[in-house]
Design a protein around this motif. Sequence first.
Motif, PDB file in Angstrom:
ATOM      1  N   ASP A   1       0.775  -1.168  -0.130  1.00  0.00           N
ATOM      2  CA  ASP A   1      -0.004  -0.049   0.024  1.00  0.00           C
ATOM      3  C   ASP A   1       0.858   1.116   0.008  1.00  0.00           C
ATOM      4  OD1 ASP A   1      -1.984  -1.903   0.209  1.00  0.00           O
ATOM      5  OD2 ASP A   1      -2.842  -1.143   2.031  1.00  0.00           O
ATOM      6  N   TYR A   2       2.088   1.120  -0.037  1.00  0.00           N
ATOM      7  CA  TYR A   2       2.963   2.459  -0.130  1.00  0.00           C
ATOM      8  C   TYR A   2       3.035   3.065  -1.304  1.00  0.00           C
ATOM      9  CZ  TYR A   2       6.934   0.191  -1.743  1.00  0.00           C
ATOM     10  OH  TYR A   2       8.165  -0.301  -2.654  1.00  0.00           O
ATOM     11  N   ALA A   3       2.517   2.300  -2.377  1.00  0.00           N
ATOM     12  CA  ALA A   3       2.298   2.869  -3.593  1.00  0.00           C
ATOM     13  C   ALA A   3       1.216   2.168  -4.530  1.00  0.00           C
ATOM     14  CB  ALA A   3       3.702   3.045  -4.518  1.00  0.00           C
ATOM     15  N   TRP A   4       0.601   2.745  -5.388  1.00  0.00           N
ATOM     16  CA  TRP A   4      -0.403   1.920  -6.102  1.00  0.00           C
ATOM     17  C   TRP A   4       0.436   1.115  -7.005  1.00  0.00           C
ATOM     18  CZ3 TRP A   4      -4.120   6.252  -8.132  1.00  0.00           C
ATOM     19  CH2 TRP A   4      -4.843   6.716  -7.020  1.00  0.00           C
ATOM     20  N   HIS A   5       0.876  -0.154  -6.622  1.00  0.00           N
ATOM     21  CA  HIS A   5       1.761  -0.967  -7.525  1.00  0.00           C
ATOM     22  C   HIS A   5       0.934  -1.532  -8.651  1.00  0.00           C
ATOM     23  CE1 HIS A   5       4.752  -0.619  -4.505  1.00  0.00           C
ATOM     24  NE2 HIS A   5       3.903  -1.097  -3.328  1.00  0.00           N
ATOM     25  N   HIS A   6       1.711  -2.005  -9.770  1.00  0.00           N
ATOM     26  CA  HIS A   6       0.986  -2.649 -10.907  1.00  0.00           C
ATOM     27  C   HIS A   6       1.053  -4.125 -10.164  1.00  0.00           C
ATOM     28  CE1 HIS A   6       0.640  -4.572 -14.509  1.00  0.00           C
ATOM     29  NE2 HIS A   6       0.824  -3.664 -15.057  1.00  0.00           N
ATOM     30  N   ILE A   7      -0.310  -4.659 -10.597  1.00  0.00           N
ATOM     31  CA  ILE A   7      -0.575  -5.995 -10.048  1.00  0.00           C
ATOM     32  C   ILE A   7       0.424  -7.111 -10.428  1.00  0.00           C
ATOM     33  CG2 ILE A   7      -2.147  -6.446 -12.082  1.00  0.00           C
ATOM     34  CD1 ILE A   7      -2.749  -8.135  -8.616  1.00  0.00           C
ATOM     35  N   GLN A   8       1.099  -6.992 -11.544  1.00  0.00           N
ATOM     36  CA  GLN A   8       2.062  -8.004 -11.837  1.00  0.00           C
ATOM     37  C   GLN A   8       3.123  -7.737 -11.015  1.00  0.00           C
ATOM     38  OE1 GLN A   8       3.141  -8.489 -15.993  1.00  0.00           O
ATOM     39  NE2 GLN A   8       1.308  -7.691 -16.814  1.00  0.00           N
ATOM     40  N   LYS A   9       3.350  -6.554 -10.429  1.00  0.00           N
ATOM     41  CA  LYS A   9       4.581  -6.372  -9.548  1.00  0.00           C
ATOM     42  C   LYS A   9       4.231  -7.156  -8.117  1.00  0.00           C
ATOM     43  CE  LYS A   9       6.847  -2.451  -7.077  1.00  0.00           C
ATOM     44  NZ  LYS A   9       6.947  -1.033  -7.042  1.00  0.00           N
ATOM     45  N   VAL A  10       2.973  -6.834  -7.767  1.00  0.00           N
ATOM     46  CA  VAL A  10       2.605  -7.362  -6.414  1.00  0.00           C
ATOM     47  C   VAL A  10       2.881  -8.982  -6.497  1.00  0.00           C
ATOM     48  CG1 VAL A  10       0.781  -7.790  -4.670  1.00  0.00           C
ATOM     49  CG2 VAL A  10       1.092  -5.584  -5.701  1.00  0.00           C
ATOM     50  N   LEU A  11       2.089  -9.432  -7.560  1.00  0.00           N
ATOM     51  CA  LEU A  11       2.279 -10.939  -7.845  1.00  0.00           C
ATOM     52  C   LEU A  11       3.795 -11.474  -7.917  1.00  0.00           C
ATOM     53  CD1 LEU A  11      -0.719 -11.611 -10.391  1.00  0.00           C
ATOM     54  CD2 LEU A  11      -0.692 -11.720  -7.817  1.00  0.00           C
ATOM     55  N   ALA A  12       4.633 -10.864  -8.504  1.00  0.00           N
ATOM     56  CA  ALA A  12       6.020 -11.084  -8.889  1.00  0.00           C
ATOM     57  C   ALA A  12       6.660 -11.343  -7.614  1.00  0.00           C
ATOM     58  CB  ALA A  12       6.582 -10.463  -9.842  1.00  0.00           C
ATOM     59  N   PHE A  13       6.496 -10.155  -6.653  1.00  0.00           N
ATOM     60  CA  PHE A  13       7.124 -10.165  -5.347  1.00  0.00           C
ATOM     61  C   PHE A  13       6.525 -11.328  -4.440  1.00  0.00           C
ATOM     62  CE2 PHE A  13       9.968  -6.710  -4.515  1.00  0.00           C
ATOM     63  CZ  PHE A  13       9.990  -5.904  -5.544  1.00  0.00           C
ATOM     64  N   PHE A  14       5.321 -11.571  -4.495  1.00  0.00           N
ATOM     65  CA  PHE A  14       4.831 -12.454  -3.509  1.00  0.00           C
ATOM     66  C   PHE A  14       5.088 -13.942  -4.277  1.00  0.00           C
ATOM     67  CE2 PHE A  14       1.292  -9.902  -1.434  1.00  0.00           C
ATOM     68  CZ  PHE A  14       2.400  -9.200  -0.817  1.00  0.00           C
ATOM     69  N   GLY A  15       5.129 -14.107  -5.459  1.00  0.00           N
ATOM     70  CA  GLY A  15       5.401 -15.283  -5.918  1.00  0.00           C
ATOM     71  C   GLY A  15       6.705 -15.571  -5.699  1.00  0.00           C
ATOM     72  N   ALA A  16       7.578 -14.868  -6.011  1.00  0.00           N
ATOM     73  CA  ALA A  16       8.961 -15.006  -5.946  1.00  0.00           C
ATOM     74  C   ALA A  16       9.402 -15.373  -4.377  1.00  0.00           C
ATOM     75  CB  ALA A  16       9.858 -13.851  -6.382  1.00  0.00           C
ATOM     76  N   MET A  17       8.877 -14.613  -3.469  1.00  0.00           N
ATOM     77  CA  MET A  17       8.862 -14.807  -2.113  1.00  0.00           C
ATOM     78  C   MET A  17       8.607 -16.164  -1.612  1.00  0.00           C
ATOM     79  SD  MET A  17       7.932 -11.187  -0.567  1.00  0.00           S
ATOM     80  CE  MET A  17       7.540 -11.562   1.222  1.00  0.00           C
ATOM     81  N   ARG A  18       7.613 -16.800  -2.135  1.00  0.00           N
ATOM     82  CA  ARG A  18       6.985 -18.039  -1.742  1.00  0.00           C
ATOM     83  C   ARG A  18       7.957 -18.935  -2.398  1.00  0.00           C
ATOM     84  NH1 ARG A  18       0.407 -17.914  -1.776  1.00  0.00           N
ATOM     85  NH2 ARG A  18       0.106 -16.023  -0.528  1.00  0.00           N
ATOM     86  N   ARG A  19       8.310 -18.870  -3.625  1.00  0.00           N
ATOM     87  CA  ARG A  19       9.338 -19.795  -4.164  1.00  0.00           C
ATOM     88  C   ARG A  19      10.726 -19.975  -3.136  1.00  0.00           C
ATOM     89  NH1 ARG A  19       9.152 -21.516 -10.391  1.00  0.00           N
ATOM     90  NH2 ARG A  19       6.688 -21.836 -10.301  1.00  0.00           N
ATOM     91  N   PHE A  20      11.146 -18.745  -2.927  1.00  0.00           N
ATOM     92  CA  PHE A  20      12.206 -18.774  -2.293  1.00  0.00           C
ATOM     93  C   PHE A  20      11.979 -19.244  -0.858  1.00  0.00           C
ATOM     94  CE2 PHE A  20      15.562 -16.538   0.319  1.00  0.00           C
ATOM     95  CZ  PHE A  20      16.711 -16.701  -0.534  1.00  0.00           C
ATOM     96  N   ALA A  21      11.131 -19.122  -0.261  1.00  0.00           N
ATOM     97  CA  ALA A  21      10.748 -19.657   1.253  1.00  0.00           C
ATOM     98  C   ALA A  21      10.701 -21.370   0.953  1.00  0.00           C
ATOM     99  CB  ALA A  21       9.406 -19.462   1.730  1.00  0.00           C
ATOM    100  N   GLU A  22      10.005 -21.603  -0.062  1.00  0.00           N
ATOM    101  CA  GLU A  22      10.031 -23.043  -0.281  1.00  0.00           C
ATOM    102  C   GLU A  22      11.569 -23.710  -0.544  1.00  0.00           C
ATOM    103  OE1 GLU A  22       7.533 -24.771   0.461  1.00  0.00           O
ATOM    104  OE2 GLU A  22       8.621 -26.563  -0.060  1.00  0.00           O
ATOM    105  N   HIS A  23      12.201 -23.142  -1.342  1.00  0.00           N
ATOM    106  CA  HIS A  23      13.638 -23.420  -1.576  1.00  0.00           C
ATOM    107  C   HIS A  23      14.533 -23.494  -0.475  1.00  0.00           C
ATOM    108  CE1 HIS A  23      17.824 -23.156  -3.078  1.00  0.00           C
ATOM    109  NE2 HIS A  23      17.977 -21.930  -2.163  1.00  0.00           N
ATOM    110  N   LEU A  24      14.424 -22.551   0.779  1.00  0.00           N
ATOM    111  CA  LEU A  24      14.979 -22.782   2.075  1.00  0.00           C
ATOM    112  C   LEU A  24      14.544 -23.930   2.774  1.00  0.00           C
ATOM    113  CD1 LEU A  24      15.006 -18.917   3.069  1.00  0.00           C
ATOM    114  CD2 LEU A  24      16.806 -19.938   2.050  1.00  0.00           C
TER     115      LEU A  24
END
Length: 526
Positions: free
Chosen positions: A47-70
């Motif tokens: 919410d600190y900016a109006w982000h592009h929906i693809q940006k939000v999905l890319a960040f959360f999607g990549a974070m989830r994969r990284f957590a799984e990798h760890l």
Amino acid sequence: MQKPTEPHPARLIRLVLGDQLAHDHTWWHRVETDVLYVMMEMRQETDYAWHHIQKVLAFFGAMRRFAEHLRQQGHRVHYLTLDDPANTQDLVQNLTCILASTGAQGFGYQLPDEVRLDEQLKRFAAGSGVPVEVADTEHFLTTRSELGKLFAGKKQYLMERFYRVMRERTGLLMLGDQPIGGQWNFDHNNRQRPPIEHVPPPPLLFDHDLRHLYALVERSGVRTIGSVDAAHFPWPLDRTESLALLAYFCTHLLHRFGTYQDAMSPHHWAMYHARLSFSMNVKLLSPMEVCVAAVAAHHADPDRITLPQVEGFVRQIIGWREYMRGVYWAQMPSFAQRNFFGHERPLPAWFWTGRTRMVCMRDAITGSLTNAYAHHIQRLMVTGNFALLAGVHPDAVDRWYLGIYIDAIEWVEITNTRGMSQFADGGIVGTKPYVSSGAYINKMGHHCAGCYYDVNDRTGAKACPFNALYWHFHARNHERLLGPDARPGMMVRMGMTYRTWFKMPTATRQALLDKGDALLANIEDL
Ligand SMILES: Cc1cc2nc3c(=O)[nH]c(=O)nc-3n(C[C@H](O)[C@H](O)[C@H](O)COP(=O)(O)OP(=O)(O)OC[C@H]3O[C@@H](n4cnc5c(N)ncnc54)[C@H](O)[C@@H]3O)c2cc1C
Ligand code: SF4
């Protein structure tokens, strides 16, 4: 309803932010069962900016994969999803709860790239009551303060000088202490317009089904911009895919990267650009490995991937990217207040829709809304150029750039936008404002032929708006740019433009100013 996730006891809590997804960080070298790694999807970040929906999905999607990798590596990870009832949506509150519930006796974090998070974490650390360890991200080639020290006491930070230092330090494209090919910079060989029928290789797109994540973001009421095909999400979300994108770039695009670096096409949105900025900015790829891969591709096939192509690419990364980070840490937070020209105009509403008859602008904006991406010259010489000529407030320009691009993180967004593109810093980043009339856009691309406006006309009813606005900008800023307080050297850089302006007959100048006034008065209808 989902149950709140309760973390198990731990000796040490370590925070991993959404742009700290580096696989080879020292933290991961040893598995320690009493260390709990914490990752969070938070409204504070959506919410600190109006982000592009693809940006939000890319960040959360990549974070989830990284957590799984760890987890697969044996590390303990506590991951708070956006809808976890235990998620307060605030970094400090979440950390406070997790510290209390795990009974941890220590807290660790990696240096964040943004002032906003840096201050928040410093405050939290000071009040946490436990010992705190602060680690480097090990991503950048320079420290936060290095550029500031290199140019201490100087009003302008010369990128070209910084770049040479970086070439010497990394040894990239060097023979001893000399640049390979005898030159540091091969730009004069680059920057051509391709013929209209030229077809670049298609961009490499991935195909993720992120409908579940999209539904979560929608359900949570996060306000976003732009569009997405969530069933076929195209951006890389992990290291394997980021490496594949890098390999694709080196094989299929690098050989024309420099040649067509500034070219704009109405048909090909990515041209020969790498589209690696998201992967690099979240640290799935390191800047050094990207450059090493490009240089290796050049050495393997020097006749096809020539030195000017690879030098141009390496300069963007060890030069511009590191340089912008240095400017950010040397100049923030006051940089975010700078408004050299005193611009006040709001951003035209069509920046959010692309509904304008200016085809170059329409293409850059709709492309950004569709792809969460525009290449550098569209950002700089189309949308940024227009905003500067029109006198839009840099805050409004910043908000737009910070939201719309997949790679937009403040350290690299604000320095490019306020500094390079809007000259709101008065010349710390750039030596003069990056502005042009329609002629430059016509020279570098093929939009004008299909435009409602006439690129060769300056004052008629259908005259290209960039033309009169270009002169309007120079006329209204003459004093600021060349007056008694002007930056040294400005006369050399801008004198020619002003000589051309003052050589015009008075009636011509007046007609251009009247046309500029009329365009600005009707800016919403362009
Ligand atoms: C107004 C404006 C706003 C920008 N906002 C951002 C932003 O929010 N995030 C961002 O990463 N870049 C930003 N840039 C810089 C640049 O446009 C993007 O890095 C680039 O377009 C990303 O696409 P690419 O990976 O295909 O880049 P390529 O053209 O293929 O270049 C390769 C890499 O070089 C680096 N690079 C190139 N130019 C720059 C630059 N000026 N500053 C920093 N790194 C650079 C990037 O890491 C990029 O991935 C902005 C530029 C302008 C003019
Ligand atoms: S004529 Fe002007 S507005 Fe139209 S595409 Fe060309 S530069 Fe853009």
